[in-house]
Design a protein around this motif. Structure first.
Motif, short mmCIF file in Angstrom:
data_model
loop_
_atom_site.label_atom_id
_atom_site.label_comp_id
_atom_site.label_asym_id
_atom_site.label_seq_id
_atom_site.Cartn_x
_atom_site.Cartn_y
_atom_site.Cartn_z
N LEU A 172 70.26 -36.14 -46.25
CA LEU A 172 70.02 -35.84 -47.67
C LEU A 172 69.14 -36.90 -48.30
CD1 LEU A 172 73.61 -34.67 -48.75
CD2 LEU A 172 71.61 -33.24 -48.29
N LYS A 173 69.38 -38.16 -47.94
CA LYS A 173 68.55 -39.25 -48.48
C LYS A 173 67.09 -39.04 -48.06
CE LYS A 173 72.27 -42.67 -48.53
NZ LYS A 173 72.75 -43.98 -48.14
N ARG A 174 66.90 -38.61 -46.82
CA ARG A 174 65.53 -38.39 -46.33
C ARG A 174 64.87 -37.21 -47.08
NH1 ARG A 174 62.89 -40.67 -42.08
NH2 ARG A 174 61.16 -39.48 -41.22
N GLU A 175 65.67 -36.18 -47.37
CA GLU A 175 65.14 -35.03 -48.12
C GLU A 175 64.65 -35.48 -49.50
OE1 GLU A 175 65.74 -31.23 -47.67
OE2 GLU A 175 65.28 -32.06 -45.70
N ALA A 176 65.47 -36.29 -50.17
CA ALA A 176 65.09 -36.77 -51.51
C ALA A 176 63.82 -37.62 -51.41
CB ALA A 176 66.23 -37.57 -52.12
#
Ligand SMILES: O=C(CO)[C@H](O)[C@H](O)COP(=O)(O)O
Length: 236
Positions: free
Chosen positions: A6-10
């Motif tokens: 999720l951090k990478r998506e953001a």
């Protein structure tokens, strides 16, 4: 999706905000690390930007990724800073400093026309304070400074213990600026602006992790996708 994905998506969504020629503030922490890595891919594909890091760790990552680096002395005005956060509230006030880089992070954010925070949705809170507030202090007189920091919290309508941050080995954690960190466990901060003012007035406090009026946009990644929150009015 796990929190790191999720951090990478953001971070990936924030990279889309970067335009050629931009002067960028580069944040610190695991989410900002994804941003630096993804930005590096674009740079190696030909994107020309310049970066100012908010920590020595980020400087090392950005250099390794091939991003051209600068300093605030050479580049005092930045177009965009992208950074992580420990907590973000609906008015886009935030707590930062979990990674101990809050002083440089705040200086870089304040030098930027726009600050974008990237995070997984677990960082979104109704009221700041569940995450202990990092307060950066000078080593001299840390005992009375700790007492004064706790008193400042009481005066601002909250109460809790300020604990000296330590490394896993048990040594005092020392910031890039040579300072110490007190983690102020409050549970809930009813009036962040009042607390910010009280903390800033304590002798020995260098900076605190309340970011008020600095974050323009929050990119939050959750299992249902990306959510973008925008501040209505910041910095006048
Ligand atoms: O303020 C910070 C470092 O001082 C970080 O941005 C904050 O702690 C969030 O970190 P992460 O992205 O690893 O969750």
């Amino acid at each position: 999706m796990n929190p790191d994905s999720l951090k990478r998506e953001a971070a990936a969504r924030a990279v889309d905000l970067v335009e050629p020629g931009m002067r960028l503030g580069l944040g610190t922490g695991s989410t900002a690390k994804h941003f630096v890595a993804l930005l590096g891919e674009r740079v190696r594909a030909g994107l020309d930007v310049i970066g100012v890091p908010t920590s020595e760790a980020t400087r090392a990552d950005a250099e390794a990724a091939g991003i051209r680096m600068s300093t605030l002395e050479e580049t005092p005005a930045l177009d965009l800073t992208v950074d992580g956060a420990d907590e973000i509230a609906p008015d886009l006030s935030a707590i930062k400093g979990g990674g101990g880089a809050l002083l440089r992070e705040k200086i870089v954010a304040a030098a930027s026309a726009r600050m974008v925070v990237i995070a997984d949705e677990s960082k979104w809170v109704e009221t700041l304070g569940r995450f202990p507030l990092p307060v950066e202090v000078v080593p001299f007189g840390v005992a009375p400074t700790t007492i004064a920091v706790e008193a400042a919290a009481v005066a601002a309508g909250c109460a809790g213990r300020a604990v000296l941050r330590r490394t896993r080995e048990g040594h005092a954690f020392v910031t890039d600026g040579g300072h110490l960190i007190l983690d102020l466990a409050l549970g809930r901060i009813p009036d962040p602006a009042a607390l910010a003012e009280r903390l800033a007035a304590v002798p020995g406090v260098v900076e605190h992790g309340l970011f008020i009026g600095l974050v323009r946009t929050a990119i939050l990644a959750g299992s249902a996708g990306i959510r973008i929150e925008t501040a209505r009015a910041v910095r006048g």
